[in-house]
Motif scaffolding. Structure first.
Motif, PDB file in Angstrom:
ATOM      1  N   LYS A 191       2.702   8.811  10.943  1.00  0.00           N
ATOM      2  CA  LYS A 191       3.018   7.842   9.892  1.00  0.00           C
ATOM      3  C   LYS A 191       2.624   6.441  10.368  1.00  0.00           C
ATOM      4  O   LYS A 191       3.012   6.018  11.457  1.00  0.00           O
ATOM      5  CB  LYS A 191       4.517   7.895   9.581  1.00  0.00           C
ATOM      6  N   LEU A 192       1.855   5.740   9.558  1.00  0.00           N
ATOM      7  CA  LEU A 192       1.424   4.379   9.894  1.00  0.00           C
ATOM      8  C   LEU A 192       2.312   3.339   9.208  1.00  0.00           C
ATOM      9  O   LEU A 192       2.929   3.617   8.176  1.00  0.00           O
ATOM     10  CB  LEU A 192      -0.027   4.168   9.457  1.00  0.00           C
ATOM     11  N   ASP A 193       2.327   2.123   9.774  1.00  0.00           N
ATOM     12  CA  ASP A 193       3.100   1.032   9.170  1.00  0.00           C
ATOM     13  C   ASP A 193       2.217   0.039   8.422  1.00  0.00           C
ATOM     14  O   ASP A 193       2.717  -0.922   7.837  1.00  0.00           O
ATOM     15  CB  ASP A 193       3.947   0.312  10.227  1.00  0.00           C
ATOM     16  N   GLY A 194       0.898   0.246   8.455  1.00  0.00           N
ATOM     17  CA  GLY A 194      -0.017  -0.636   7.742  1.00  0.00           C
ATOM     18  C   GLY A 194      -0.505  -1.820   8.556  1.00  0.00           C
ATOM     19  O   GLY A 194      -1.434  -2.513   8.149  1.00  0.00           O
TER      20      GLY A 194
ATOM     21  N   ASP B 179      -1.530   8.244   8.137  1.00  0.00           N
ATOM     22  CA  ASP B 179      -1.477   7.683   6.789  1.00  0.00           C
ATOM     23  C   ASP B 179      -0.222   6.838   6.630  1.00  0.00           C
ATOM     24  O   ASP B 179       0.787   7.084   7.299  1.00  0.00           O
ATOM     25  CB  ASP B 179      -1.493   8.801   5.742  1.00  0.00           C
ATOM     26  N   ILE B 180      -0.288   5.883   5.721  1.00  0.00           N
ATOM     27  CA  ILE B 180       0.865   5.025   5.443  1.00  0.00           C
ATOM     28  C   ILE B 180       1.855   5.701   4.496  1.00  0.00           C
ATOM     29  O   ILE B 180       3.006   5.287   4.381  1.00  0.00           O
ATOM     30  CB  ILE B 180       0.387   3.680   4.852  1.00  0.00           C
ATOM     31  N   SER B 181       1.413   6.766   3.818  1.00  0.00           N
ATOM     32  CA  SER B 181       2.224   7.445   2.807  1.00  0.00           C
ATOM     33  C   SER B 181       2.753   8.778   3.315  1.00  0.00           C
ATOM     34  O   SER B 181       1.982   9.672   3.675  1.00  0.00           O
ATOM     35  CB  SER B 181       1.392   7.667   1.539  1.00  0.00           C
TER      36      SER B 181
ATOM     37  N   TYR C  58       0.828  -1.210   0.000  1.00  0.00           N
ATOM     38  CA  TYR C  58       0.000   0.000   0.000  1.00  0.00           C
ATOM     39  C   TYR C  58       0.862   1.260   0.000  1.00  0.00           C
ATOM     40  O   TYR C  58       0.558   2.227  -0.692  1.00  0.00           O
ATOM     41  CB  TYR C  58      -0.908   0.024   1.239  1.00  0.00           C
ATOM     42  N   GLU C  59       1.937   1.230   0.770  1.00  0.00           N
ATOM     43  CA  GLU C  59       2.783   2.418   0.887  1.00  0.00           C
ATOM     44  C   GLU C  59       3.397   2.794  -0.458  1.00  0.00           C
ATOM     45  O   GLU C  59       3.309   3.945  -0.907  1.00  0.00           O
ATOM     46  CB  GLU C  59       3.879   2.192   1.922  1.00  0.00           C
TER      47      GLU C  59
END
Length: 231
Positions: A110-113, A88-90, A5-6
């Protein structure tokens, strides 16, 4: 074979300006037309605000938004809430939103998913996730649903929006996409195969209290208003 996803959204952000030179903000290309919800950006923003933000979010609330894109819904949320946590992951999406909205009243995460570890526990009153779960595989949605309750406090209200493959427009989308996503591989920006019945099972199993299910406002998709379980 994993869905990155990232990388998918980083790649999308890199070519966005070339693809949409007439737009100022990334994400403003999603106007809800393909979802049967609106015919213009203004109309779509009005629908989101009037149906899913104004009735539920107050000036005392801290809102956790998961999947912020270019900050379109974040801008709407800021009109109503006291504080916003943009997750968000991005990094490109986080930077685009920061450039658009600044840092007053906003924390960027920042997320890691997989986890929500970078978000403090019991920090938000509301979780808002719109135009994000449409891209997540069902197991990823379920995983997020297991993580969200610990991050909420107070009323623990949640607004979740996902695609519904078995709606008429959802099926049309599936037929356009299926042959581009085979052998366990798919681009992270593609729509997942998801239904309202699967989401209802997820929510019920995890003891979310369902307040309202809306399959009319965005005919291709489904939007839930629910309360996360008390831990």
């Amino acid at each position: 074979m994993n869905i990155d996803y990232e990388k998918a959204w980083e790649d999308y952000a890199k070519k966005w300006q070339k693809d949409y030179p007439e737009l100022t903000h990334i994400g403003d290309e999603w106007i809800g037309k393909a979802a049967g919800a609106a015919n213009s950006l203004t109309e779509y923003e009005k629908l989101i605000e009037e149906k899913f933000i104004a009735p539920y979010i107050t000036s005392k609330d801290t809102v956790l938004e998961i999947g912020i894109g270019g900050g379109r819904t974040a801008a709407l949320l800021l009109k109503y809430c006291q504080k916003l946590i943009c997750a968000d992951i991005s990094n490109s999406m986080l930077n685009a939103t920061k450039e658009r909205l600044g840092e007053a009243q906003i924390k960027y995460v920042k997320l890691d998913g997989i986890t929500l570890d970078n978000i403090e526990s019991q920090t938000a009153d509301i979780c808002f996730c719109y135009d994000t779960m449409v891209h997540l595989e069902p197991r990823d949605i379920f995983n997020y649903l297991t993580k969200i309750p610990a991050k909420l406090k107070g009323q623990k209200l949640c607004i979740f929006h996902h695609t519904n493959t078995l709606s008429e427009l959802g099926w049309q989308r599936f037929l356009r996409d299926w042959d581009k996503n085979l052998m366990g591989k798919r681009n992270g920006t593609a729509h997942s195969v998801m239904t309202d019945k699967i989401m209802e099972k997820f929510l019920s199993h995890l003891n979310y209290q369902i307040i309202h299910k809306d399959t009319n406002s965005v005919p291709r998709d489904c939007v839930w208003i629910c309360q996360a379980p008390r831990e």
